[in-house]
Scaffold this motif. Sequence first.
Motif, PDB file in Angstrom:
ATOM      1  N   THR A 109       0.867  -1.182   0.000  1.00 54.22           N
ATOM      2  CA  THR A 109       0.000   0.000   0.000  1.00 54.22           C
ATOM      3  C   THR A 109       0.902   1.231   0.000  1.00 54.22           C
ATOM      4  O   THR A 109       2.082   1.140   0.338  1.00 54.22           O
ATOM      5  CB  THR A 109      -0.870   0.036   1.272  1.00 54.22           C
ATOM      6  OG1 THR A 109      -0.006   0.124   2.407  1.00 54.22           O
ATOM      7  CG2 THR A 109      -1.740  -1.204   1.401  1.00 54.22           C
ATOM      8  N   GLU A 110       0.335   2.370  -0.337  1.00 50.10           N
ATOM      9  CA  GLU A 110       1.102   3.627  -0.353  1.00 50.10           C
ATOM     10  C   GLU A 110       1.688   3.904   1.035  1.00 50.10           C
ATOM     11  O   GLU A 110       2.846   4.293   1.169  1.00 50.10           O
ATOM     12  CB  GLU A 110       0.182   4.772  -0.794  1.00 50.10           C
ATOM     13  CG  GLU A 110       0.888   6.088  -1.007  1.00 50.10           C
ATOM     14  CD  GLU A 110       1.901   6.070  -2.139  1.00 50.10           C
ATOM     15  OE1 GLU A 110       2.841   6.879  -2.085  1.00 50.10           O
ATOM     16  OE2 GLU A 110       1.775   5.251  -3.076  1.00 50.10           O
ATOM     17  N   GLU A 111       0.870   3.657   2.066  1.00 47.45           N
ATOM     18  CA  GLU A 111       1.313   3.897   3.443  1.00 47.45           C
ATOM     19  C   GLU A 111       2.501   2.998   3.805  1.00 47.45           C
ATOM     20  O   GLU A 111       3.486   3.446   4.392  1.00 47.45           O
ATOM     21  CB  GLU A 111       0.135   3.617   4.391  1.00 47.45           C
ATOM     22  CG  GLU A 111       0.392   3.980   5.827  1.00 47.45           C
ATOM     23  CD  GLU A 111      -0.819   3.670   6.701  1.00 47.45           C
ATOM     24  OE1 GLU A 111      -0.605   3.097   7.781  1.00 47.45           O
ATOM     25  OE2 GLU A 111      -1.957   3.979   6.287  1.00 47.45           O
ATOM     26  N   ARG A 112       2.413   1.732   3.417  1.00 43.04           N
ATOM     27  CA  ARG A 112       3.489   0.772   3.704  1.00 43.04           C
ATOM     28  C   ARG A 112       4.761   1.151   2.931  1.00 43.04           C
ATOM     29  O   ARG A 112       5.865   1.036   3.448  1.00 43.04           O
ATOM     30  CB  ARG A 112       3.023  -0.642   3.333  1.00 43.04           C
ATOM     31  CG  ARG A 112       4.019  -1.733   3.652  1.00 43.04           C
ATOM     32  CD  ARG A 112       4.117  -1.986   5.143  1.00 43.04           C
ATOM     33  NE  ARG A 112       5.048  -3.073   5.377  1.00 43.04           N
ATOM     34  CZ  ARG A 112       6.020  -3.037   6.274  1.00 43.04           C
ATOM     35  NH1 ARG A 112       6.161  -2.004   7.051  1.00 43.04           N
ATOM     36  NH2 ARG A 112       6.834  -4.059   6.413  1.00 43.04           N
ATOM     37  N   ARG A 113       4.592   1.620   1.703  1.00 43.28           N
ATOM     38  CA  ARG A 113       5.753   2.062   0.914  1.00 43.28           C
ATOM     39  C   ARG A 113       6.480   3.193   1.625  1.00 43.28           C
ATOM     40  O   ARG A 113       7.700   3.214   1.694  1.00 43.28           O
ATOM     41  CB  ARG A 113       5.314   2.536  -0.479  1.00 43.28           C
ATOM     42  CG  ARG A 113       4.964   1.436  -1.423  1.00 43.28           C
ATOM     43  CD  ARG A 113       4.531   2.008  -2.773  1.00 43.28           C
ATOM     44  NE  ARG A 113       3.868   1.007  -3.564  1.00 43.28           N
ATOM     45  CZ  ARG A 113       4.479   0.049  -4.247  1.00 43.28           C
ATOM     46  NH1 ARG A 113       5.774  -0.022  -4.234  1.00 43.28           N
ATOM     47  NH2 ARG A 113       3.807  -0.836  -4.940  1.00 43.28           N
ATOM     48  N   LYS A 114       5.710   4.153   2.142  1.00 38.39           N
ATOM     49  CA  LYS A 114       6.307   5.293   2.848  1.00 38.39           C
ATOM     50  C   LYS A 114       7.041   4.818   4.096  1.00 38.39           C
ATOM     51  O   LYS A 114       8.128   5.304   4.417  1.00 38.39           O
ATOM     52  CB  LYS A 114       5.238   6.324   3.199  1.00 38.39           C
ATOM     53  CG  LYS A 114       4.799   7.135   1.992  1.00 38.39           C
ATOM     54  CD  LYS A 114       3.761   8.166   2.344  1.00 38.39           C
ATOM     55  CE  LYS A 114       3.341   8.925   1.097  1.00 38.39           C
ATOM     56  NZ  LYS A 114       2.045   9.538   1.223  1.00 38.39           N
ATOM     57  N   GLU A 115       6.414   3.860   4.799  1.00 32.13           N
ATOM     58  CA  GLU A 115       7.046   3.286   6.003  1.00 32.13           C
ATOM     59  C   GLU A 115       8.386   2.630   5.651  1.00 32.13           C
ATOM     60  O   GLU A 115       9.380   2.817   6.342  1.00 32.13           O
ATOM     61  CB  GLU A 115       6.133   2.185   6.578  1.00 32.13           C
ATOM     62  CG  GLU A 115       5.476   2.524   7.875  1.00 32.13           C
ATOM     63  CD  GLU A 115       4.520   1.403   8.271  1.00 32.13           C
ATOM     64  OE1 GLU A 115       4.977   0.265   8.510  1.00 32.13           O
ATOM     65  OE2 GLU A 115       3.306   1.677   8.337  1.00 32.13           O
ATOM     66  N   LYS A 118      10.994   5.134   4.822  1.00 35.86           N
ATOM     67  CA  LYS A 118      11.483   5.740   6.065  1.00 35.86           C
ATOM     68  C   LYS A 118      12.481   4.804   6.755  1.00 35.86           C
ATOM     69  O   LYS A 118      13.512   5.230   7.262  1.00 35.86           O
ATOM     70  CB  LYS A 118      10.294   6.027   6.999  1.00 35.86           C
ATOM     71  CG  LYS A 118      10.605   7.035   8.088  1.00 35.86           C
ATOM     72  CD  LYS A 118       9.440   7.239   9.030  1.00 35.86           C
ATOM     73  CE  LYS A 118       8.331   8.037   8.369  1.00 35.86           C
ATOM     74  NZ  LYS A 118       7.186   8.237   9.280  1.00 35.86           N
TER      75      LYS A 118
END
Length: 187
Positions: A109-115, A118
Amino acid sequence: MKEEIDFIIDSTKESMNAAIAHLEKKLLNIRAGKASPSMLGGVMVEYYGTPTPLNQVGNITTPDARTITIQPFEKSLIPEIEKGIQAANLGFNPMNNGESVIINVPPLTEERRKELAKQAKSEAEDSKVGVRNDRKNANTEIKKLEKEGLSEDMAKNTELDIQELTDTFIKKIDDMLSVKEKEIMTV
């Protein structure tokens, strides 16, 4: 004195190379969308009472970009392999067909990619800190040599060499990070 300076530079370069190698290993374990055996690098399996790396109790393959298959050397290990994968908390849901363990790698997911980006950035920052510490140690050694009679010019030139080395390795780390971030963020 020349030998001591060469030794300081060589050992500093060696330490900085170790930081790069460590970062490469860490970045391999950060998944970037498609299935890879290295995703299971940290998974431990209970094997006759001893925690054992997954790759030592079975063959790990990726038949396609979304699937990882683990073929255990002993069928009795299948439940232990499933337990190990769940305990590693990688977000995978292992299934077995009686012969092997199959993992369907969900798309990120987009959120997991950002995580994950990071996390990659944090690993890169840790490596940079390591490289800077190596520079600090080398400069401390140079100061000691200066007290023992090393000329001020020689000390300054060596410090400049160490700084150049540091800049080169920091750039390598930044390059590795940008490649990994691009890999993670590519859908």
